[in-house]
Design a protein around this motif. Structure first.
Motif, PDB file in Angstrom:
ATOM      1  N   TYR A   1      -3.917   5.191  -0.732  1.00 37.43           N
ATOM      2  CA  TYR A   1      -4.669   6.052   0.189  1.00 37.43           C
ATOM      3  C   TYR A   1      -4.241   7.493  -0.051  1.00 37.43           C
ATOM      4  O   TYR A   1      -3.058   7.760  -0.299  1.00 37.43           O
TER       5      TYR A   1
ATOM      6  N   ARG B   1       0.848  -1.199   0.000  1.00 40.48           N
ATOM      7  CA  ARG B   1       0.000   0.000   0.000  1.00 40.48           C
ATOM      8  C   ARG B   1       0.872   1.234   0.000  1.00 40.48           C
ATOM      9  O   ARG B   1       2.047   1.202   0.397  1.00 40.48           O
TER      10      ARG B   1
ATOM     11  N   ASP C   1      -1.579  -8.037   7.787  1.00 40.21           N
ATOM     12  CA  ASP C   1      -2.383  -6.888   8.209  1.00 40.21           C
ATOM     13  C   ASP C   1      -3.883  -7.126   8.078  1.00 40.21           C
ATOM     14  O   ASP C   1      -4.664  -6.460   8.751  1.00 40.21           O
ATOM     15  N   ILE C   2      -4.293  -8.039   7.198  1.00 40.92           N
ATOM     16  CA  ILE C   2      -5.734  -8.140   6.932  1.00 40.92           C
ATOM     17  C   ILE C   2      -6.409  -9.287   7.674  1.00 40.92           C
ATOM     18  O   ILE C   2      -7.604  -9.476   7.553  1.00 40.92           O
TER      19      ILE C   2
ATOM     20  N   ARG D   1      -2.165  -2.126  11.948  1.00 42.07           N
ATOM     21  CA  ARG D   1      -2.309  -1.235  10.797  1.00 42.07           C
ATOM     22  C   ARG D   1      -3.755  -0.808  10.621  1.00 42.07           C
ATOM     23  O   ARG D   1      -4.046   0.297  10.164  1.00 42.07           O
TER      24      ARG D   1
ATOM     25  N   TYR E   1      -5.126   2.607  11.959  1.00 42.37           N
ATOM     26  CA  TYR E   1      -4.743   3.884  11.359  1.00 42.37           C
ATOM     27  C   TYR E   1      -5.966   4.544  10.720  1.00 42.37           C
ATOM     28  O   TYR E   1      -6.939   3.872  10.397  1.00 42.37           O
ATOM     29  N   LEU E   2      -5.843   5.840  10.523  1.00 40.23           N
ATOM     30  CA  LEU E   2      -6.945   6.558   9.869  1.00 40.23           C
ATOM     31  C   LEU E   2      -7.063   6.101   8.414  1.00 40.23           C
ATOM     32  O   LEU E   2      -8.173   5.920   7.899  1.00 40.23           O
ATOM     33  N   GLU E   3      -5.912   5.931   7.745  1.00 45.17           N
ATOM     34  CA  GLU E   3      -5.957   5.536   6.339  1.00 45.17           C
ATOM     35  C   GLU E   3      -6.013   4.001   6.250  1.00 45.17           C
ATOM     36  O   GLU E   3      -5.010   3.327   6.080  1.00 45.17           O
ATOM     37  N   TRP E   4      -7.200   3.495   6.386  1.00 39.88           N
ATOM     38  CA  TRP E   4      -7.389   2.047   6.338  1.00 39.88           C
ATOM     39  C   TRP E   4      -8.765   1.759   5.765  1.00 39.88           C
ATOM     40  O   TRP E   4      -9.775   2.256   6.255  1.00 39.88           O
ATOM     41  N   ASN E   5      -8.808   0.975   4.721  1.00 39.57           N
ATOM     42  CA  ASN E   5     -10.066   0.617   4.085  1.00 39.57           C
ATOM     43  C   ASN E   5     -10.052  -0.886   3.850  1.00 39.57           C
ATOM     44  O   ASN E   5      -9.342  -1.380   2.971  1.00 39.57           O
TER      45      ASN E   5
ATOM     46  N   ALA F   1     -10.948  -2.237   0.346  1.00 36.16           N
ATOM     47  CA  ALA F   1      -9.883  -2.033  -0.634  1.00 36.16           C
ATOM     48  C   ALA F   1      -8.743  -3.021  -0.412  1.00 36.16           C
ATOM     49  O   ALA F   1      -8.168  -3.559  -1.364  1.00 36.16           O
ATOM     50  N   GLU F   2      -8.432  -3.294   0.861  1.00 39.75           N
ATOM     51  CA  GLU F   2      -7.334  -4.214   1.181  1.00 39.75           C
ATOM     52  C   GLU F   2      -7.647  -5.620   0.663  1.00 39.75           C
ATOM     53  O   GLU F   2      -6.787  -6.300   0.102  1.00 39.75           O
TER      54      GLU F   2
ATOM     55  N   ALA G   1      -7.373  -5.678  -3.100  1.00 44.05           N
ATOM     56  CA  ALA G   1      -5.966  -5.684  -3.510  1.00 44.05           C
ATOM     57  C   ALA G   1      -5.314  -7.032  -3.248  1.00 44.05           C
ATOM     58  O   ALA G   1      -4.468  -7.484  -4.015  1.00 44.05           O
TER      59      ALA G   1
ATOM     60  N   PRO H   1      -3.572  -2.980  -9.406  1.00 39.51           N
ATOM     61  CA  PRO H   1      -4.688  -3.278  -8.495  1.00 39.51           C
ATOM     62  C   PRO H   1      -4.237  -3.949  -7.205  1.00 39.51           C
ATOM     63  O   PRO H   1      -4.969  -3.945  -6.224  1.00 39.51           O
ATOM     64  N   GLY H   2      -3.028  -4.512  -7.202  1.00 41.91           N
ATOM     65  CA  GLY H   2      -2.540  -5.169  -5.998  1.00 41.91           C
ATOM     66  C   GLY H   2      -2.019  -4.202  -4.948  1.00 41.91           C
ATOM     67  O   GLY H   2      -1.640  -4.604  -3.855  1.00 41.91           O
TER      68      GLY H   2
ATOM     69  N   VAL I   1      -2.812  -0.916  -2.602  1.00 39.10           N
ATOM     70  CA  VAL I   1      -3.883  -0.050  -2.102  1.00 39.10           C
ATOM     71  C   VAL I   1      -3.351   1.374  -2.030  1.00 39.10           C
ATOM     72  O   VAL I   1      -2.286   1.607  -1.474  1.00 39.10           O
TER      73      VAL I   1
END
Lengths: 187, 291
Positions: A66, A30, B159-160, B55, B58-62, B65-66, B69, A61-62, A64
């Protein structure tokens, strides 16, 4: 390599987790683009976001992506890799082209290579496919057929001439010189 | 000093007495800064380094999207609900149920299914190429928790994963890898899942020496049992530097005047052992070319 690189941590290029042997996995997991919406130093990054970011995200696409707008702070790219490393790139006053070049570098790297001095531009785990040298590696093949003990091979490689031999040599030299002298006088 | 001189000058000039002027000193170096910073640093040192934050905090975490990806990174197609289930551990779903009363499916069943698939695929695939002993050795090397956890981190699972513990334990990572394999089998079929195992897990054997994994203590005995009908004759081919620290011997193993293997060592016994290792490798290679 300049003098300032001497005390950097040194290392070799490496591929984490046998990447690319089976299939290639992009190691950039990311990326966070931090920028200010009205500060001039973020202008290039803002241009990049407006024009090129969507294409970048489509092509990768792999990864991310932000976006993090924040007021009156320096524009920064933070890359996070699969091996857990993070890399900061300060984009103060960068043009959008520079930003895309940096992103391309981050995308193709396997980890944070900042502050690492590469000892060589290549690396191999198997420096020699021949194997280590042994005393028998380049041995003369004729030695395979010799019967031991062998008189010829048992001789010392170098024997110093004895005193008598040296004397005889000197005497012969003298005689030779005398002969030459006589010949010259006759002429 | 200056002020005092000035006031005496005025008294002298005007012949009147003025009471001494009260002074406040103005310092431009703030003397409280350094001690305060020092104290703050001391307290920071006392507390120790900050704990690593997940992780996802954090504020920047979706998370959506993860997950998107993740599948794109591997070049695989997952059914989203199955993938989400595969990433949810029992500890996490229990915690959710306690807190919010929401029931979520966890991956316990998928983990078991994944391990079964991995085991059957590895054993089947190795059995095609290698003798039974090696199948066990290679399988044992790949199925360890460390190896699976290593592989799982390098495809970006760390992380996911949804689980209660942080930092994520190695066993959790290994289990998640198995559940991902099962999720792939459900989503894209067995063939894709097996290719995935091959590309991600089996590939870790690349560049490994067989004898690093396979500890053969009595190689000569093993060779003898392998070639029961043959007469194996070790011969000293070369030696040099005997009774020095650089002593070295080369032993070749012959059977009916045919060289089976050759090896070095600092003693004759070690040389015989390495020669036997070499012979075993040659025999197996001839029987099944390493792919």
């Amino acid at each position: 390599m300049s003098n300032s690189h001497l005390f950097m941590k040194s290392g070799f290029i490496k591929t984490p987790g046998q990447n690319g042997v089976g299939r290639y996995i992009c190691q950039l997991q990311r990326v966070v683009l931090k920028f200010c919406k009205n500060n001039g130093s973020s202008r290039g990054l803002r241009d990049f976001i407006e024009k090129e970011l969507v294409d970048f995200a489509k092509d990768n696409p792999g990864t991310v992506v932000y976006l993090k707008p924040r007021r009156h702070r320096a524009p920064v790219i933070i890359a996070e890799y699969l091996n857990g490393e993070r890399q900061y790139v300060n984009c103060h006053n960068y043009t959008s082209e520079e930003v895309s070049k940096w992103l391309n570098l981050l995308r193709t790297q396997a980890g944070n290579n900042d502050n690492i001095r590469l000892r060589k531009l290549w690396h191999t785990d198997h420096p020699s496919i021949q194997g280590p040298w042994t005393p028998y590696t380049f041995r003369e093949p004729a030695l395979n057929l010799v019967d031991f003990p062998n008189e010829e091979l048992s001789k010392p490689l170098y024997v110093e001439p004895s005193a008598t031999e040296k004397l005889l040599e000197i005497f012969k030299e003298q005689q030779r010189n005398l002969n030459i002298l006589e010949k010259n006088q006759r002429e | 000093m200056y002020r005092q001189g000035f006031s005496t000058l005025i008294t002298q000039c005007l012949k009147i007495s003025i009471p001494a002027i009260q002074q406040t000193e103005r310092r431009y170096i703030k003397r409280w800064v350094a001690p305060t910073l020092r104290e703050l640093q001391r307290r920071r040192d006392k507390i120790g380094p900050p704990k690593p934050e997940p992780r996802s905090s954090y504020l920047e975490w979706n998370y959506d999207a993860e997950i998107f990806a993740f599948s794109k990174r591997l070049g695989e197609v997952f059914k989203e609900d199955v993938l989400r289930q595969a990433l949810t551990h029992r500890s996490y779903s229990l915690k959710q149920e306690e807190q919010d009363g929401i029931q979520t499916d966890d991956n316990s069943a998928l983990i078991e299914k994944g391990y079964n698939l991995i085991t059957s695929y590895l054993k089947e695939e190795f059995a095609k190429k290698y003798p039974d002993v090696l199948v066990g050795v290679l399988y044992d090397h790949l199925i360890t928790t460390e190896m699976l956890a290593h592989v799982a981190t390098h495809i970006g699972l760390k992380d996911i994963i949804l689980c209660a513990d942080f930092p994520v334990e190695a066993t959790t990572l290994a289990n998640t890898f198995a559940s991902i394999v099962a999720a792939l089998e459900i989503s894209s079929g067995k063939e894709r899942a097996e290719k995935f195992i091959n590309d991600i897990l089996v590939v870790q054997l690349n560049g490994k020496d067989v004898y690093d994994l396979w500890k053969l203590n009595d190689a000569f005995g093993y060779l003898k049992t392998m070639l029961k009908d043959k007469d194996i004759e070790p011969r000293l081919c070369n030696q040099s530097g005997a009774s020095t620290i650089l002593a070295n011997y080369q032993v070749g193993l012959y059977s009916n005047k045919q060289l089976l293997g050759i090896g070095f060592g600092e003693t004759i016994n070690i040389a015989k052992h390495t020669a036997a290792l070499d012979a075993i490798q040659r025999i197996y290679n001839k029987r099944s070319p390493l792919s």
